[in-house]
Design an enzyme around this catalytic site. Structure first.
Site, short mmCIF file in Angstrom:
data_model
loop_
_atom_site.label_atom_id
_atom_site.label_comp_id
_atom_site.label_asym_id
_atom_site.label_seq_id
_atom_site.Cartn_x
_atom_site.Cartn_y
_atom_site.Cartn_z
CE1 TYR A 1 -3.20 -2.85 0.14
CE2 TYR A 1 -3.58 -2.39 2.47
CZ TYR A 1 -3.87 -3.12 1.33
OH TYR A 1 -4.80 -4.13 1.37
CB SER B 1 -13.68 -4.23 -2.18
OG SER B 1 -12.49 -3.61 -2.64
CB VAL C 1 -19.33 2.44 -4.34
CG1 VAL C 1 -17.92 2.60 -3.80
CG2 VAL C 1 -19.86 3.78 -4.82
#
Length: 314
Positions: A52, A224, A234
């Site tokens: 990340y 997610s 989304v």
């Protein structure tokens, strides 16, 4: 915030986790505000990964912004992941569960996070070239040195876990997998088991991941939780899911919470005692999502949401 004892550990864990994969460009104050907001909502479980922000970037931002004292560190459960090697110089991404890579990445995570230990280390995406004995050697060494207290996996199938367990002796306490109302084949597939001609009935990756996890005390962590599919936007408020959003909005009004809380509640309602990993960096969304932890959706409401997402309820 509902909590439970994470099986295989003595960790009192919330069923909502703060994921920090998007903080690379955030200021120290923004990171501290995000973490403080999560703490106020009862979330003291932090999820990282070495990739990340690339090369421990988000871990470094967290460590620099928080600069945790010893007592502050003890108040948090910090989890990170390793095993993905991002592609560079024209080469594709690959995976590495070798002893050398696991140990080196943990050392890098400890430096970046400015901590002496990790509460949980997960093996990220599966390495097709995995040698369980090498993983076991790394786990044994890291645990003996006090650098990692517990271990788990991410995106692994039951058979991949069984393979690791031929050599790894520590409990694999968690498996982080993609799961949302609209991306829930591990939940929906068994409902249409053996129904010829239905795509939903196709068994993928050996099937039975949820049931396997319950049988073996492995906590599923849903990443997610608001994505419609694989990073394709989304579903909340999306024109692609009018029926689902109508149900979500109705239930949100009924329970007096924002729609995001209903999306969380759909996952936390499952008796497998799953955790929801939030990826948002907006404090208000963290607060809203956390409200889903305590919502007791009925069976009828839970199945109505799944059906509205397009899954077959025979």
């Amino acid at each position: 915030m509902k909590t439970f004892t994470l099986p295989g550990t003595q960790i009192t864990a919330p069923n909502v986790v703060l994921g920090l994969m998007r903080i690379a460009e955030k200021s120290d104050e923004e990171i501290r505000t995000l973490v403080a907001t999560a703490r106020e909502a009862g979330i003291d479980f932090i999820d990282h990964a070495d990739i990340y922000g690339r090369d421990h970037g988000c871990e470094e931002r967290f460590g620099a912004a928080m600069q945790l004292t010893g007592s502050q560190r003890e108040e948090l459960t910090i989890q990170t992941k390793c095993g993905i090697v991002p592609g560079q110089n024209g080469r594709p991404t690959h995976f590495d569960f070798s002893y050398e890579h696991i140990v080196a990445q943990v050392e890098g995570s400890l430096r970046a996070l400015r901590t002496d230990y990790l509460d949980i280390l997960l093996l990220h995406r599966p390495d097709a070239l995995v040698e369980p004995e090498e993983v076991a050697r790394a786990f044994d060494e890291l645990q003996a040195a006090g650098k990692v207290r517990h271990f788990g996996v991410s995106n692994h199938t039951p058979r991949q876990i069984d393979l690791l367990k031929t050599a790894v002796t520590q409990p694999l306490v968690a498996n982080q997998v993609q799961l949302s109302i609209t991306h829930s084949p591990i939940v929906a597939q068994p409902l249409a088991m053996n129904m010829q001609g239905e795509d939903q009935s196709i068994v993928r990756d050996g099937g039975g991941l949820v049931e396997y996890s319950r049988l073996h005390d492995i906590t599923l962590q849903a990443w997610s939780p608001f994505q419609a599919g694989f990073f394709d936007g989304v579903f909340l408020g999306s024109e692609r899911y009018p029926e689902l959003n109508a149900v979500i909005d109705r239930l949100a009004a009924e329970y007096g919470v924002p729609p995001i809380a209903i999306a969380v509640a759909w996952i936390t309602r499952h008796p497998a005692r799953m955790q929801v990993v939030l990826g948002t960096t907006t404090p208000e969304r963290v607060t809203g999502a956390a409200q889903g932890s305590d919502i007791p959706l009925t069976r009828a409401q839970w199945y109505e949401l799944l059906h509205a997402a397009g899954y077959l309820i025979p």
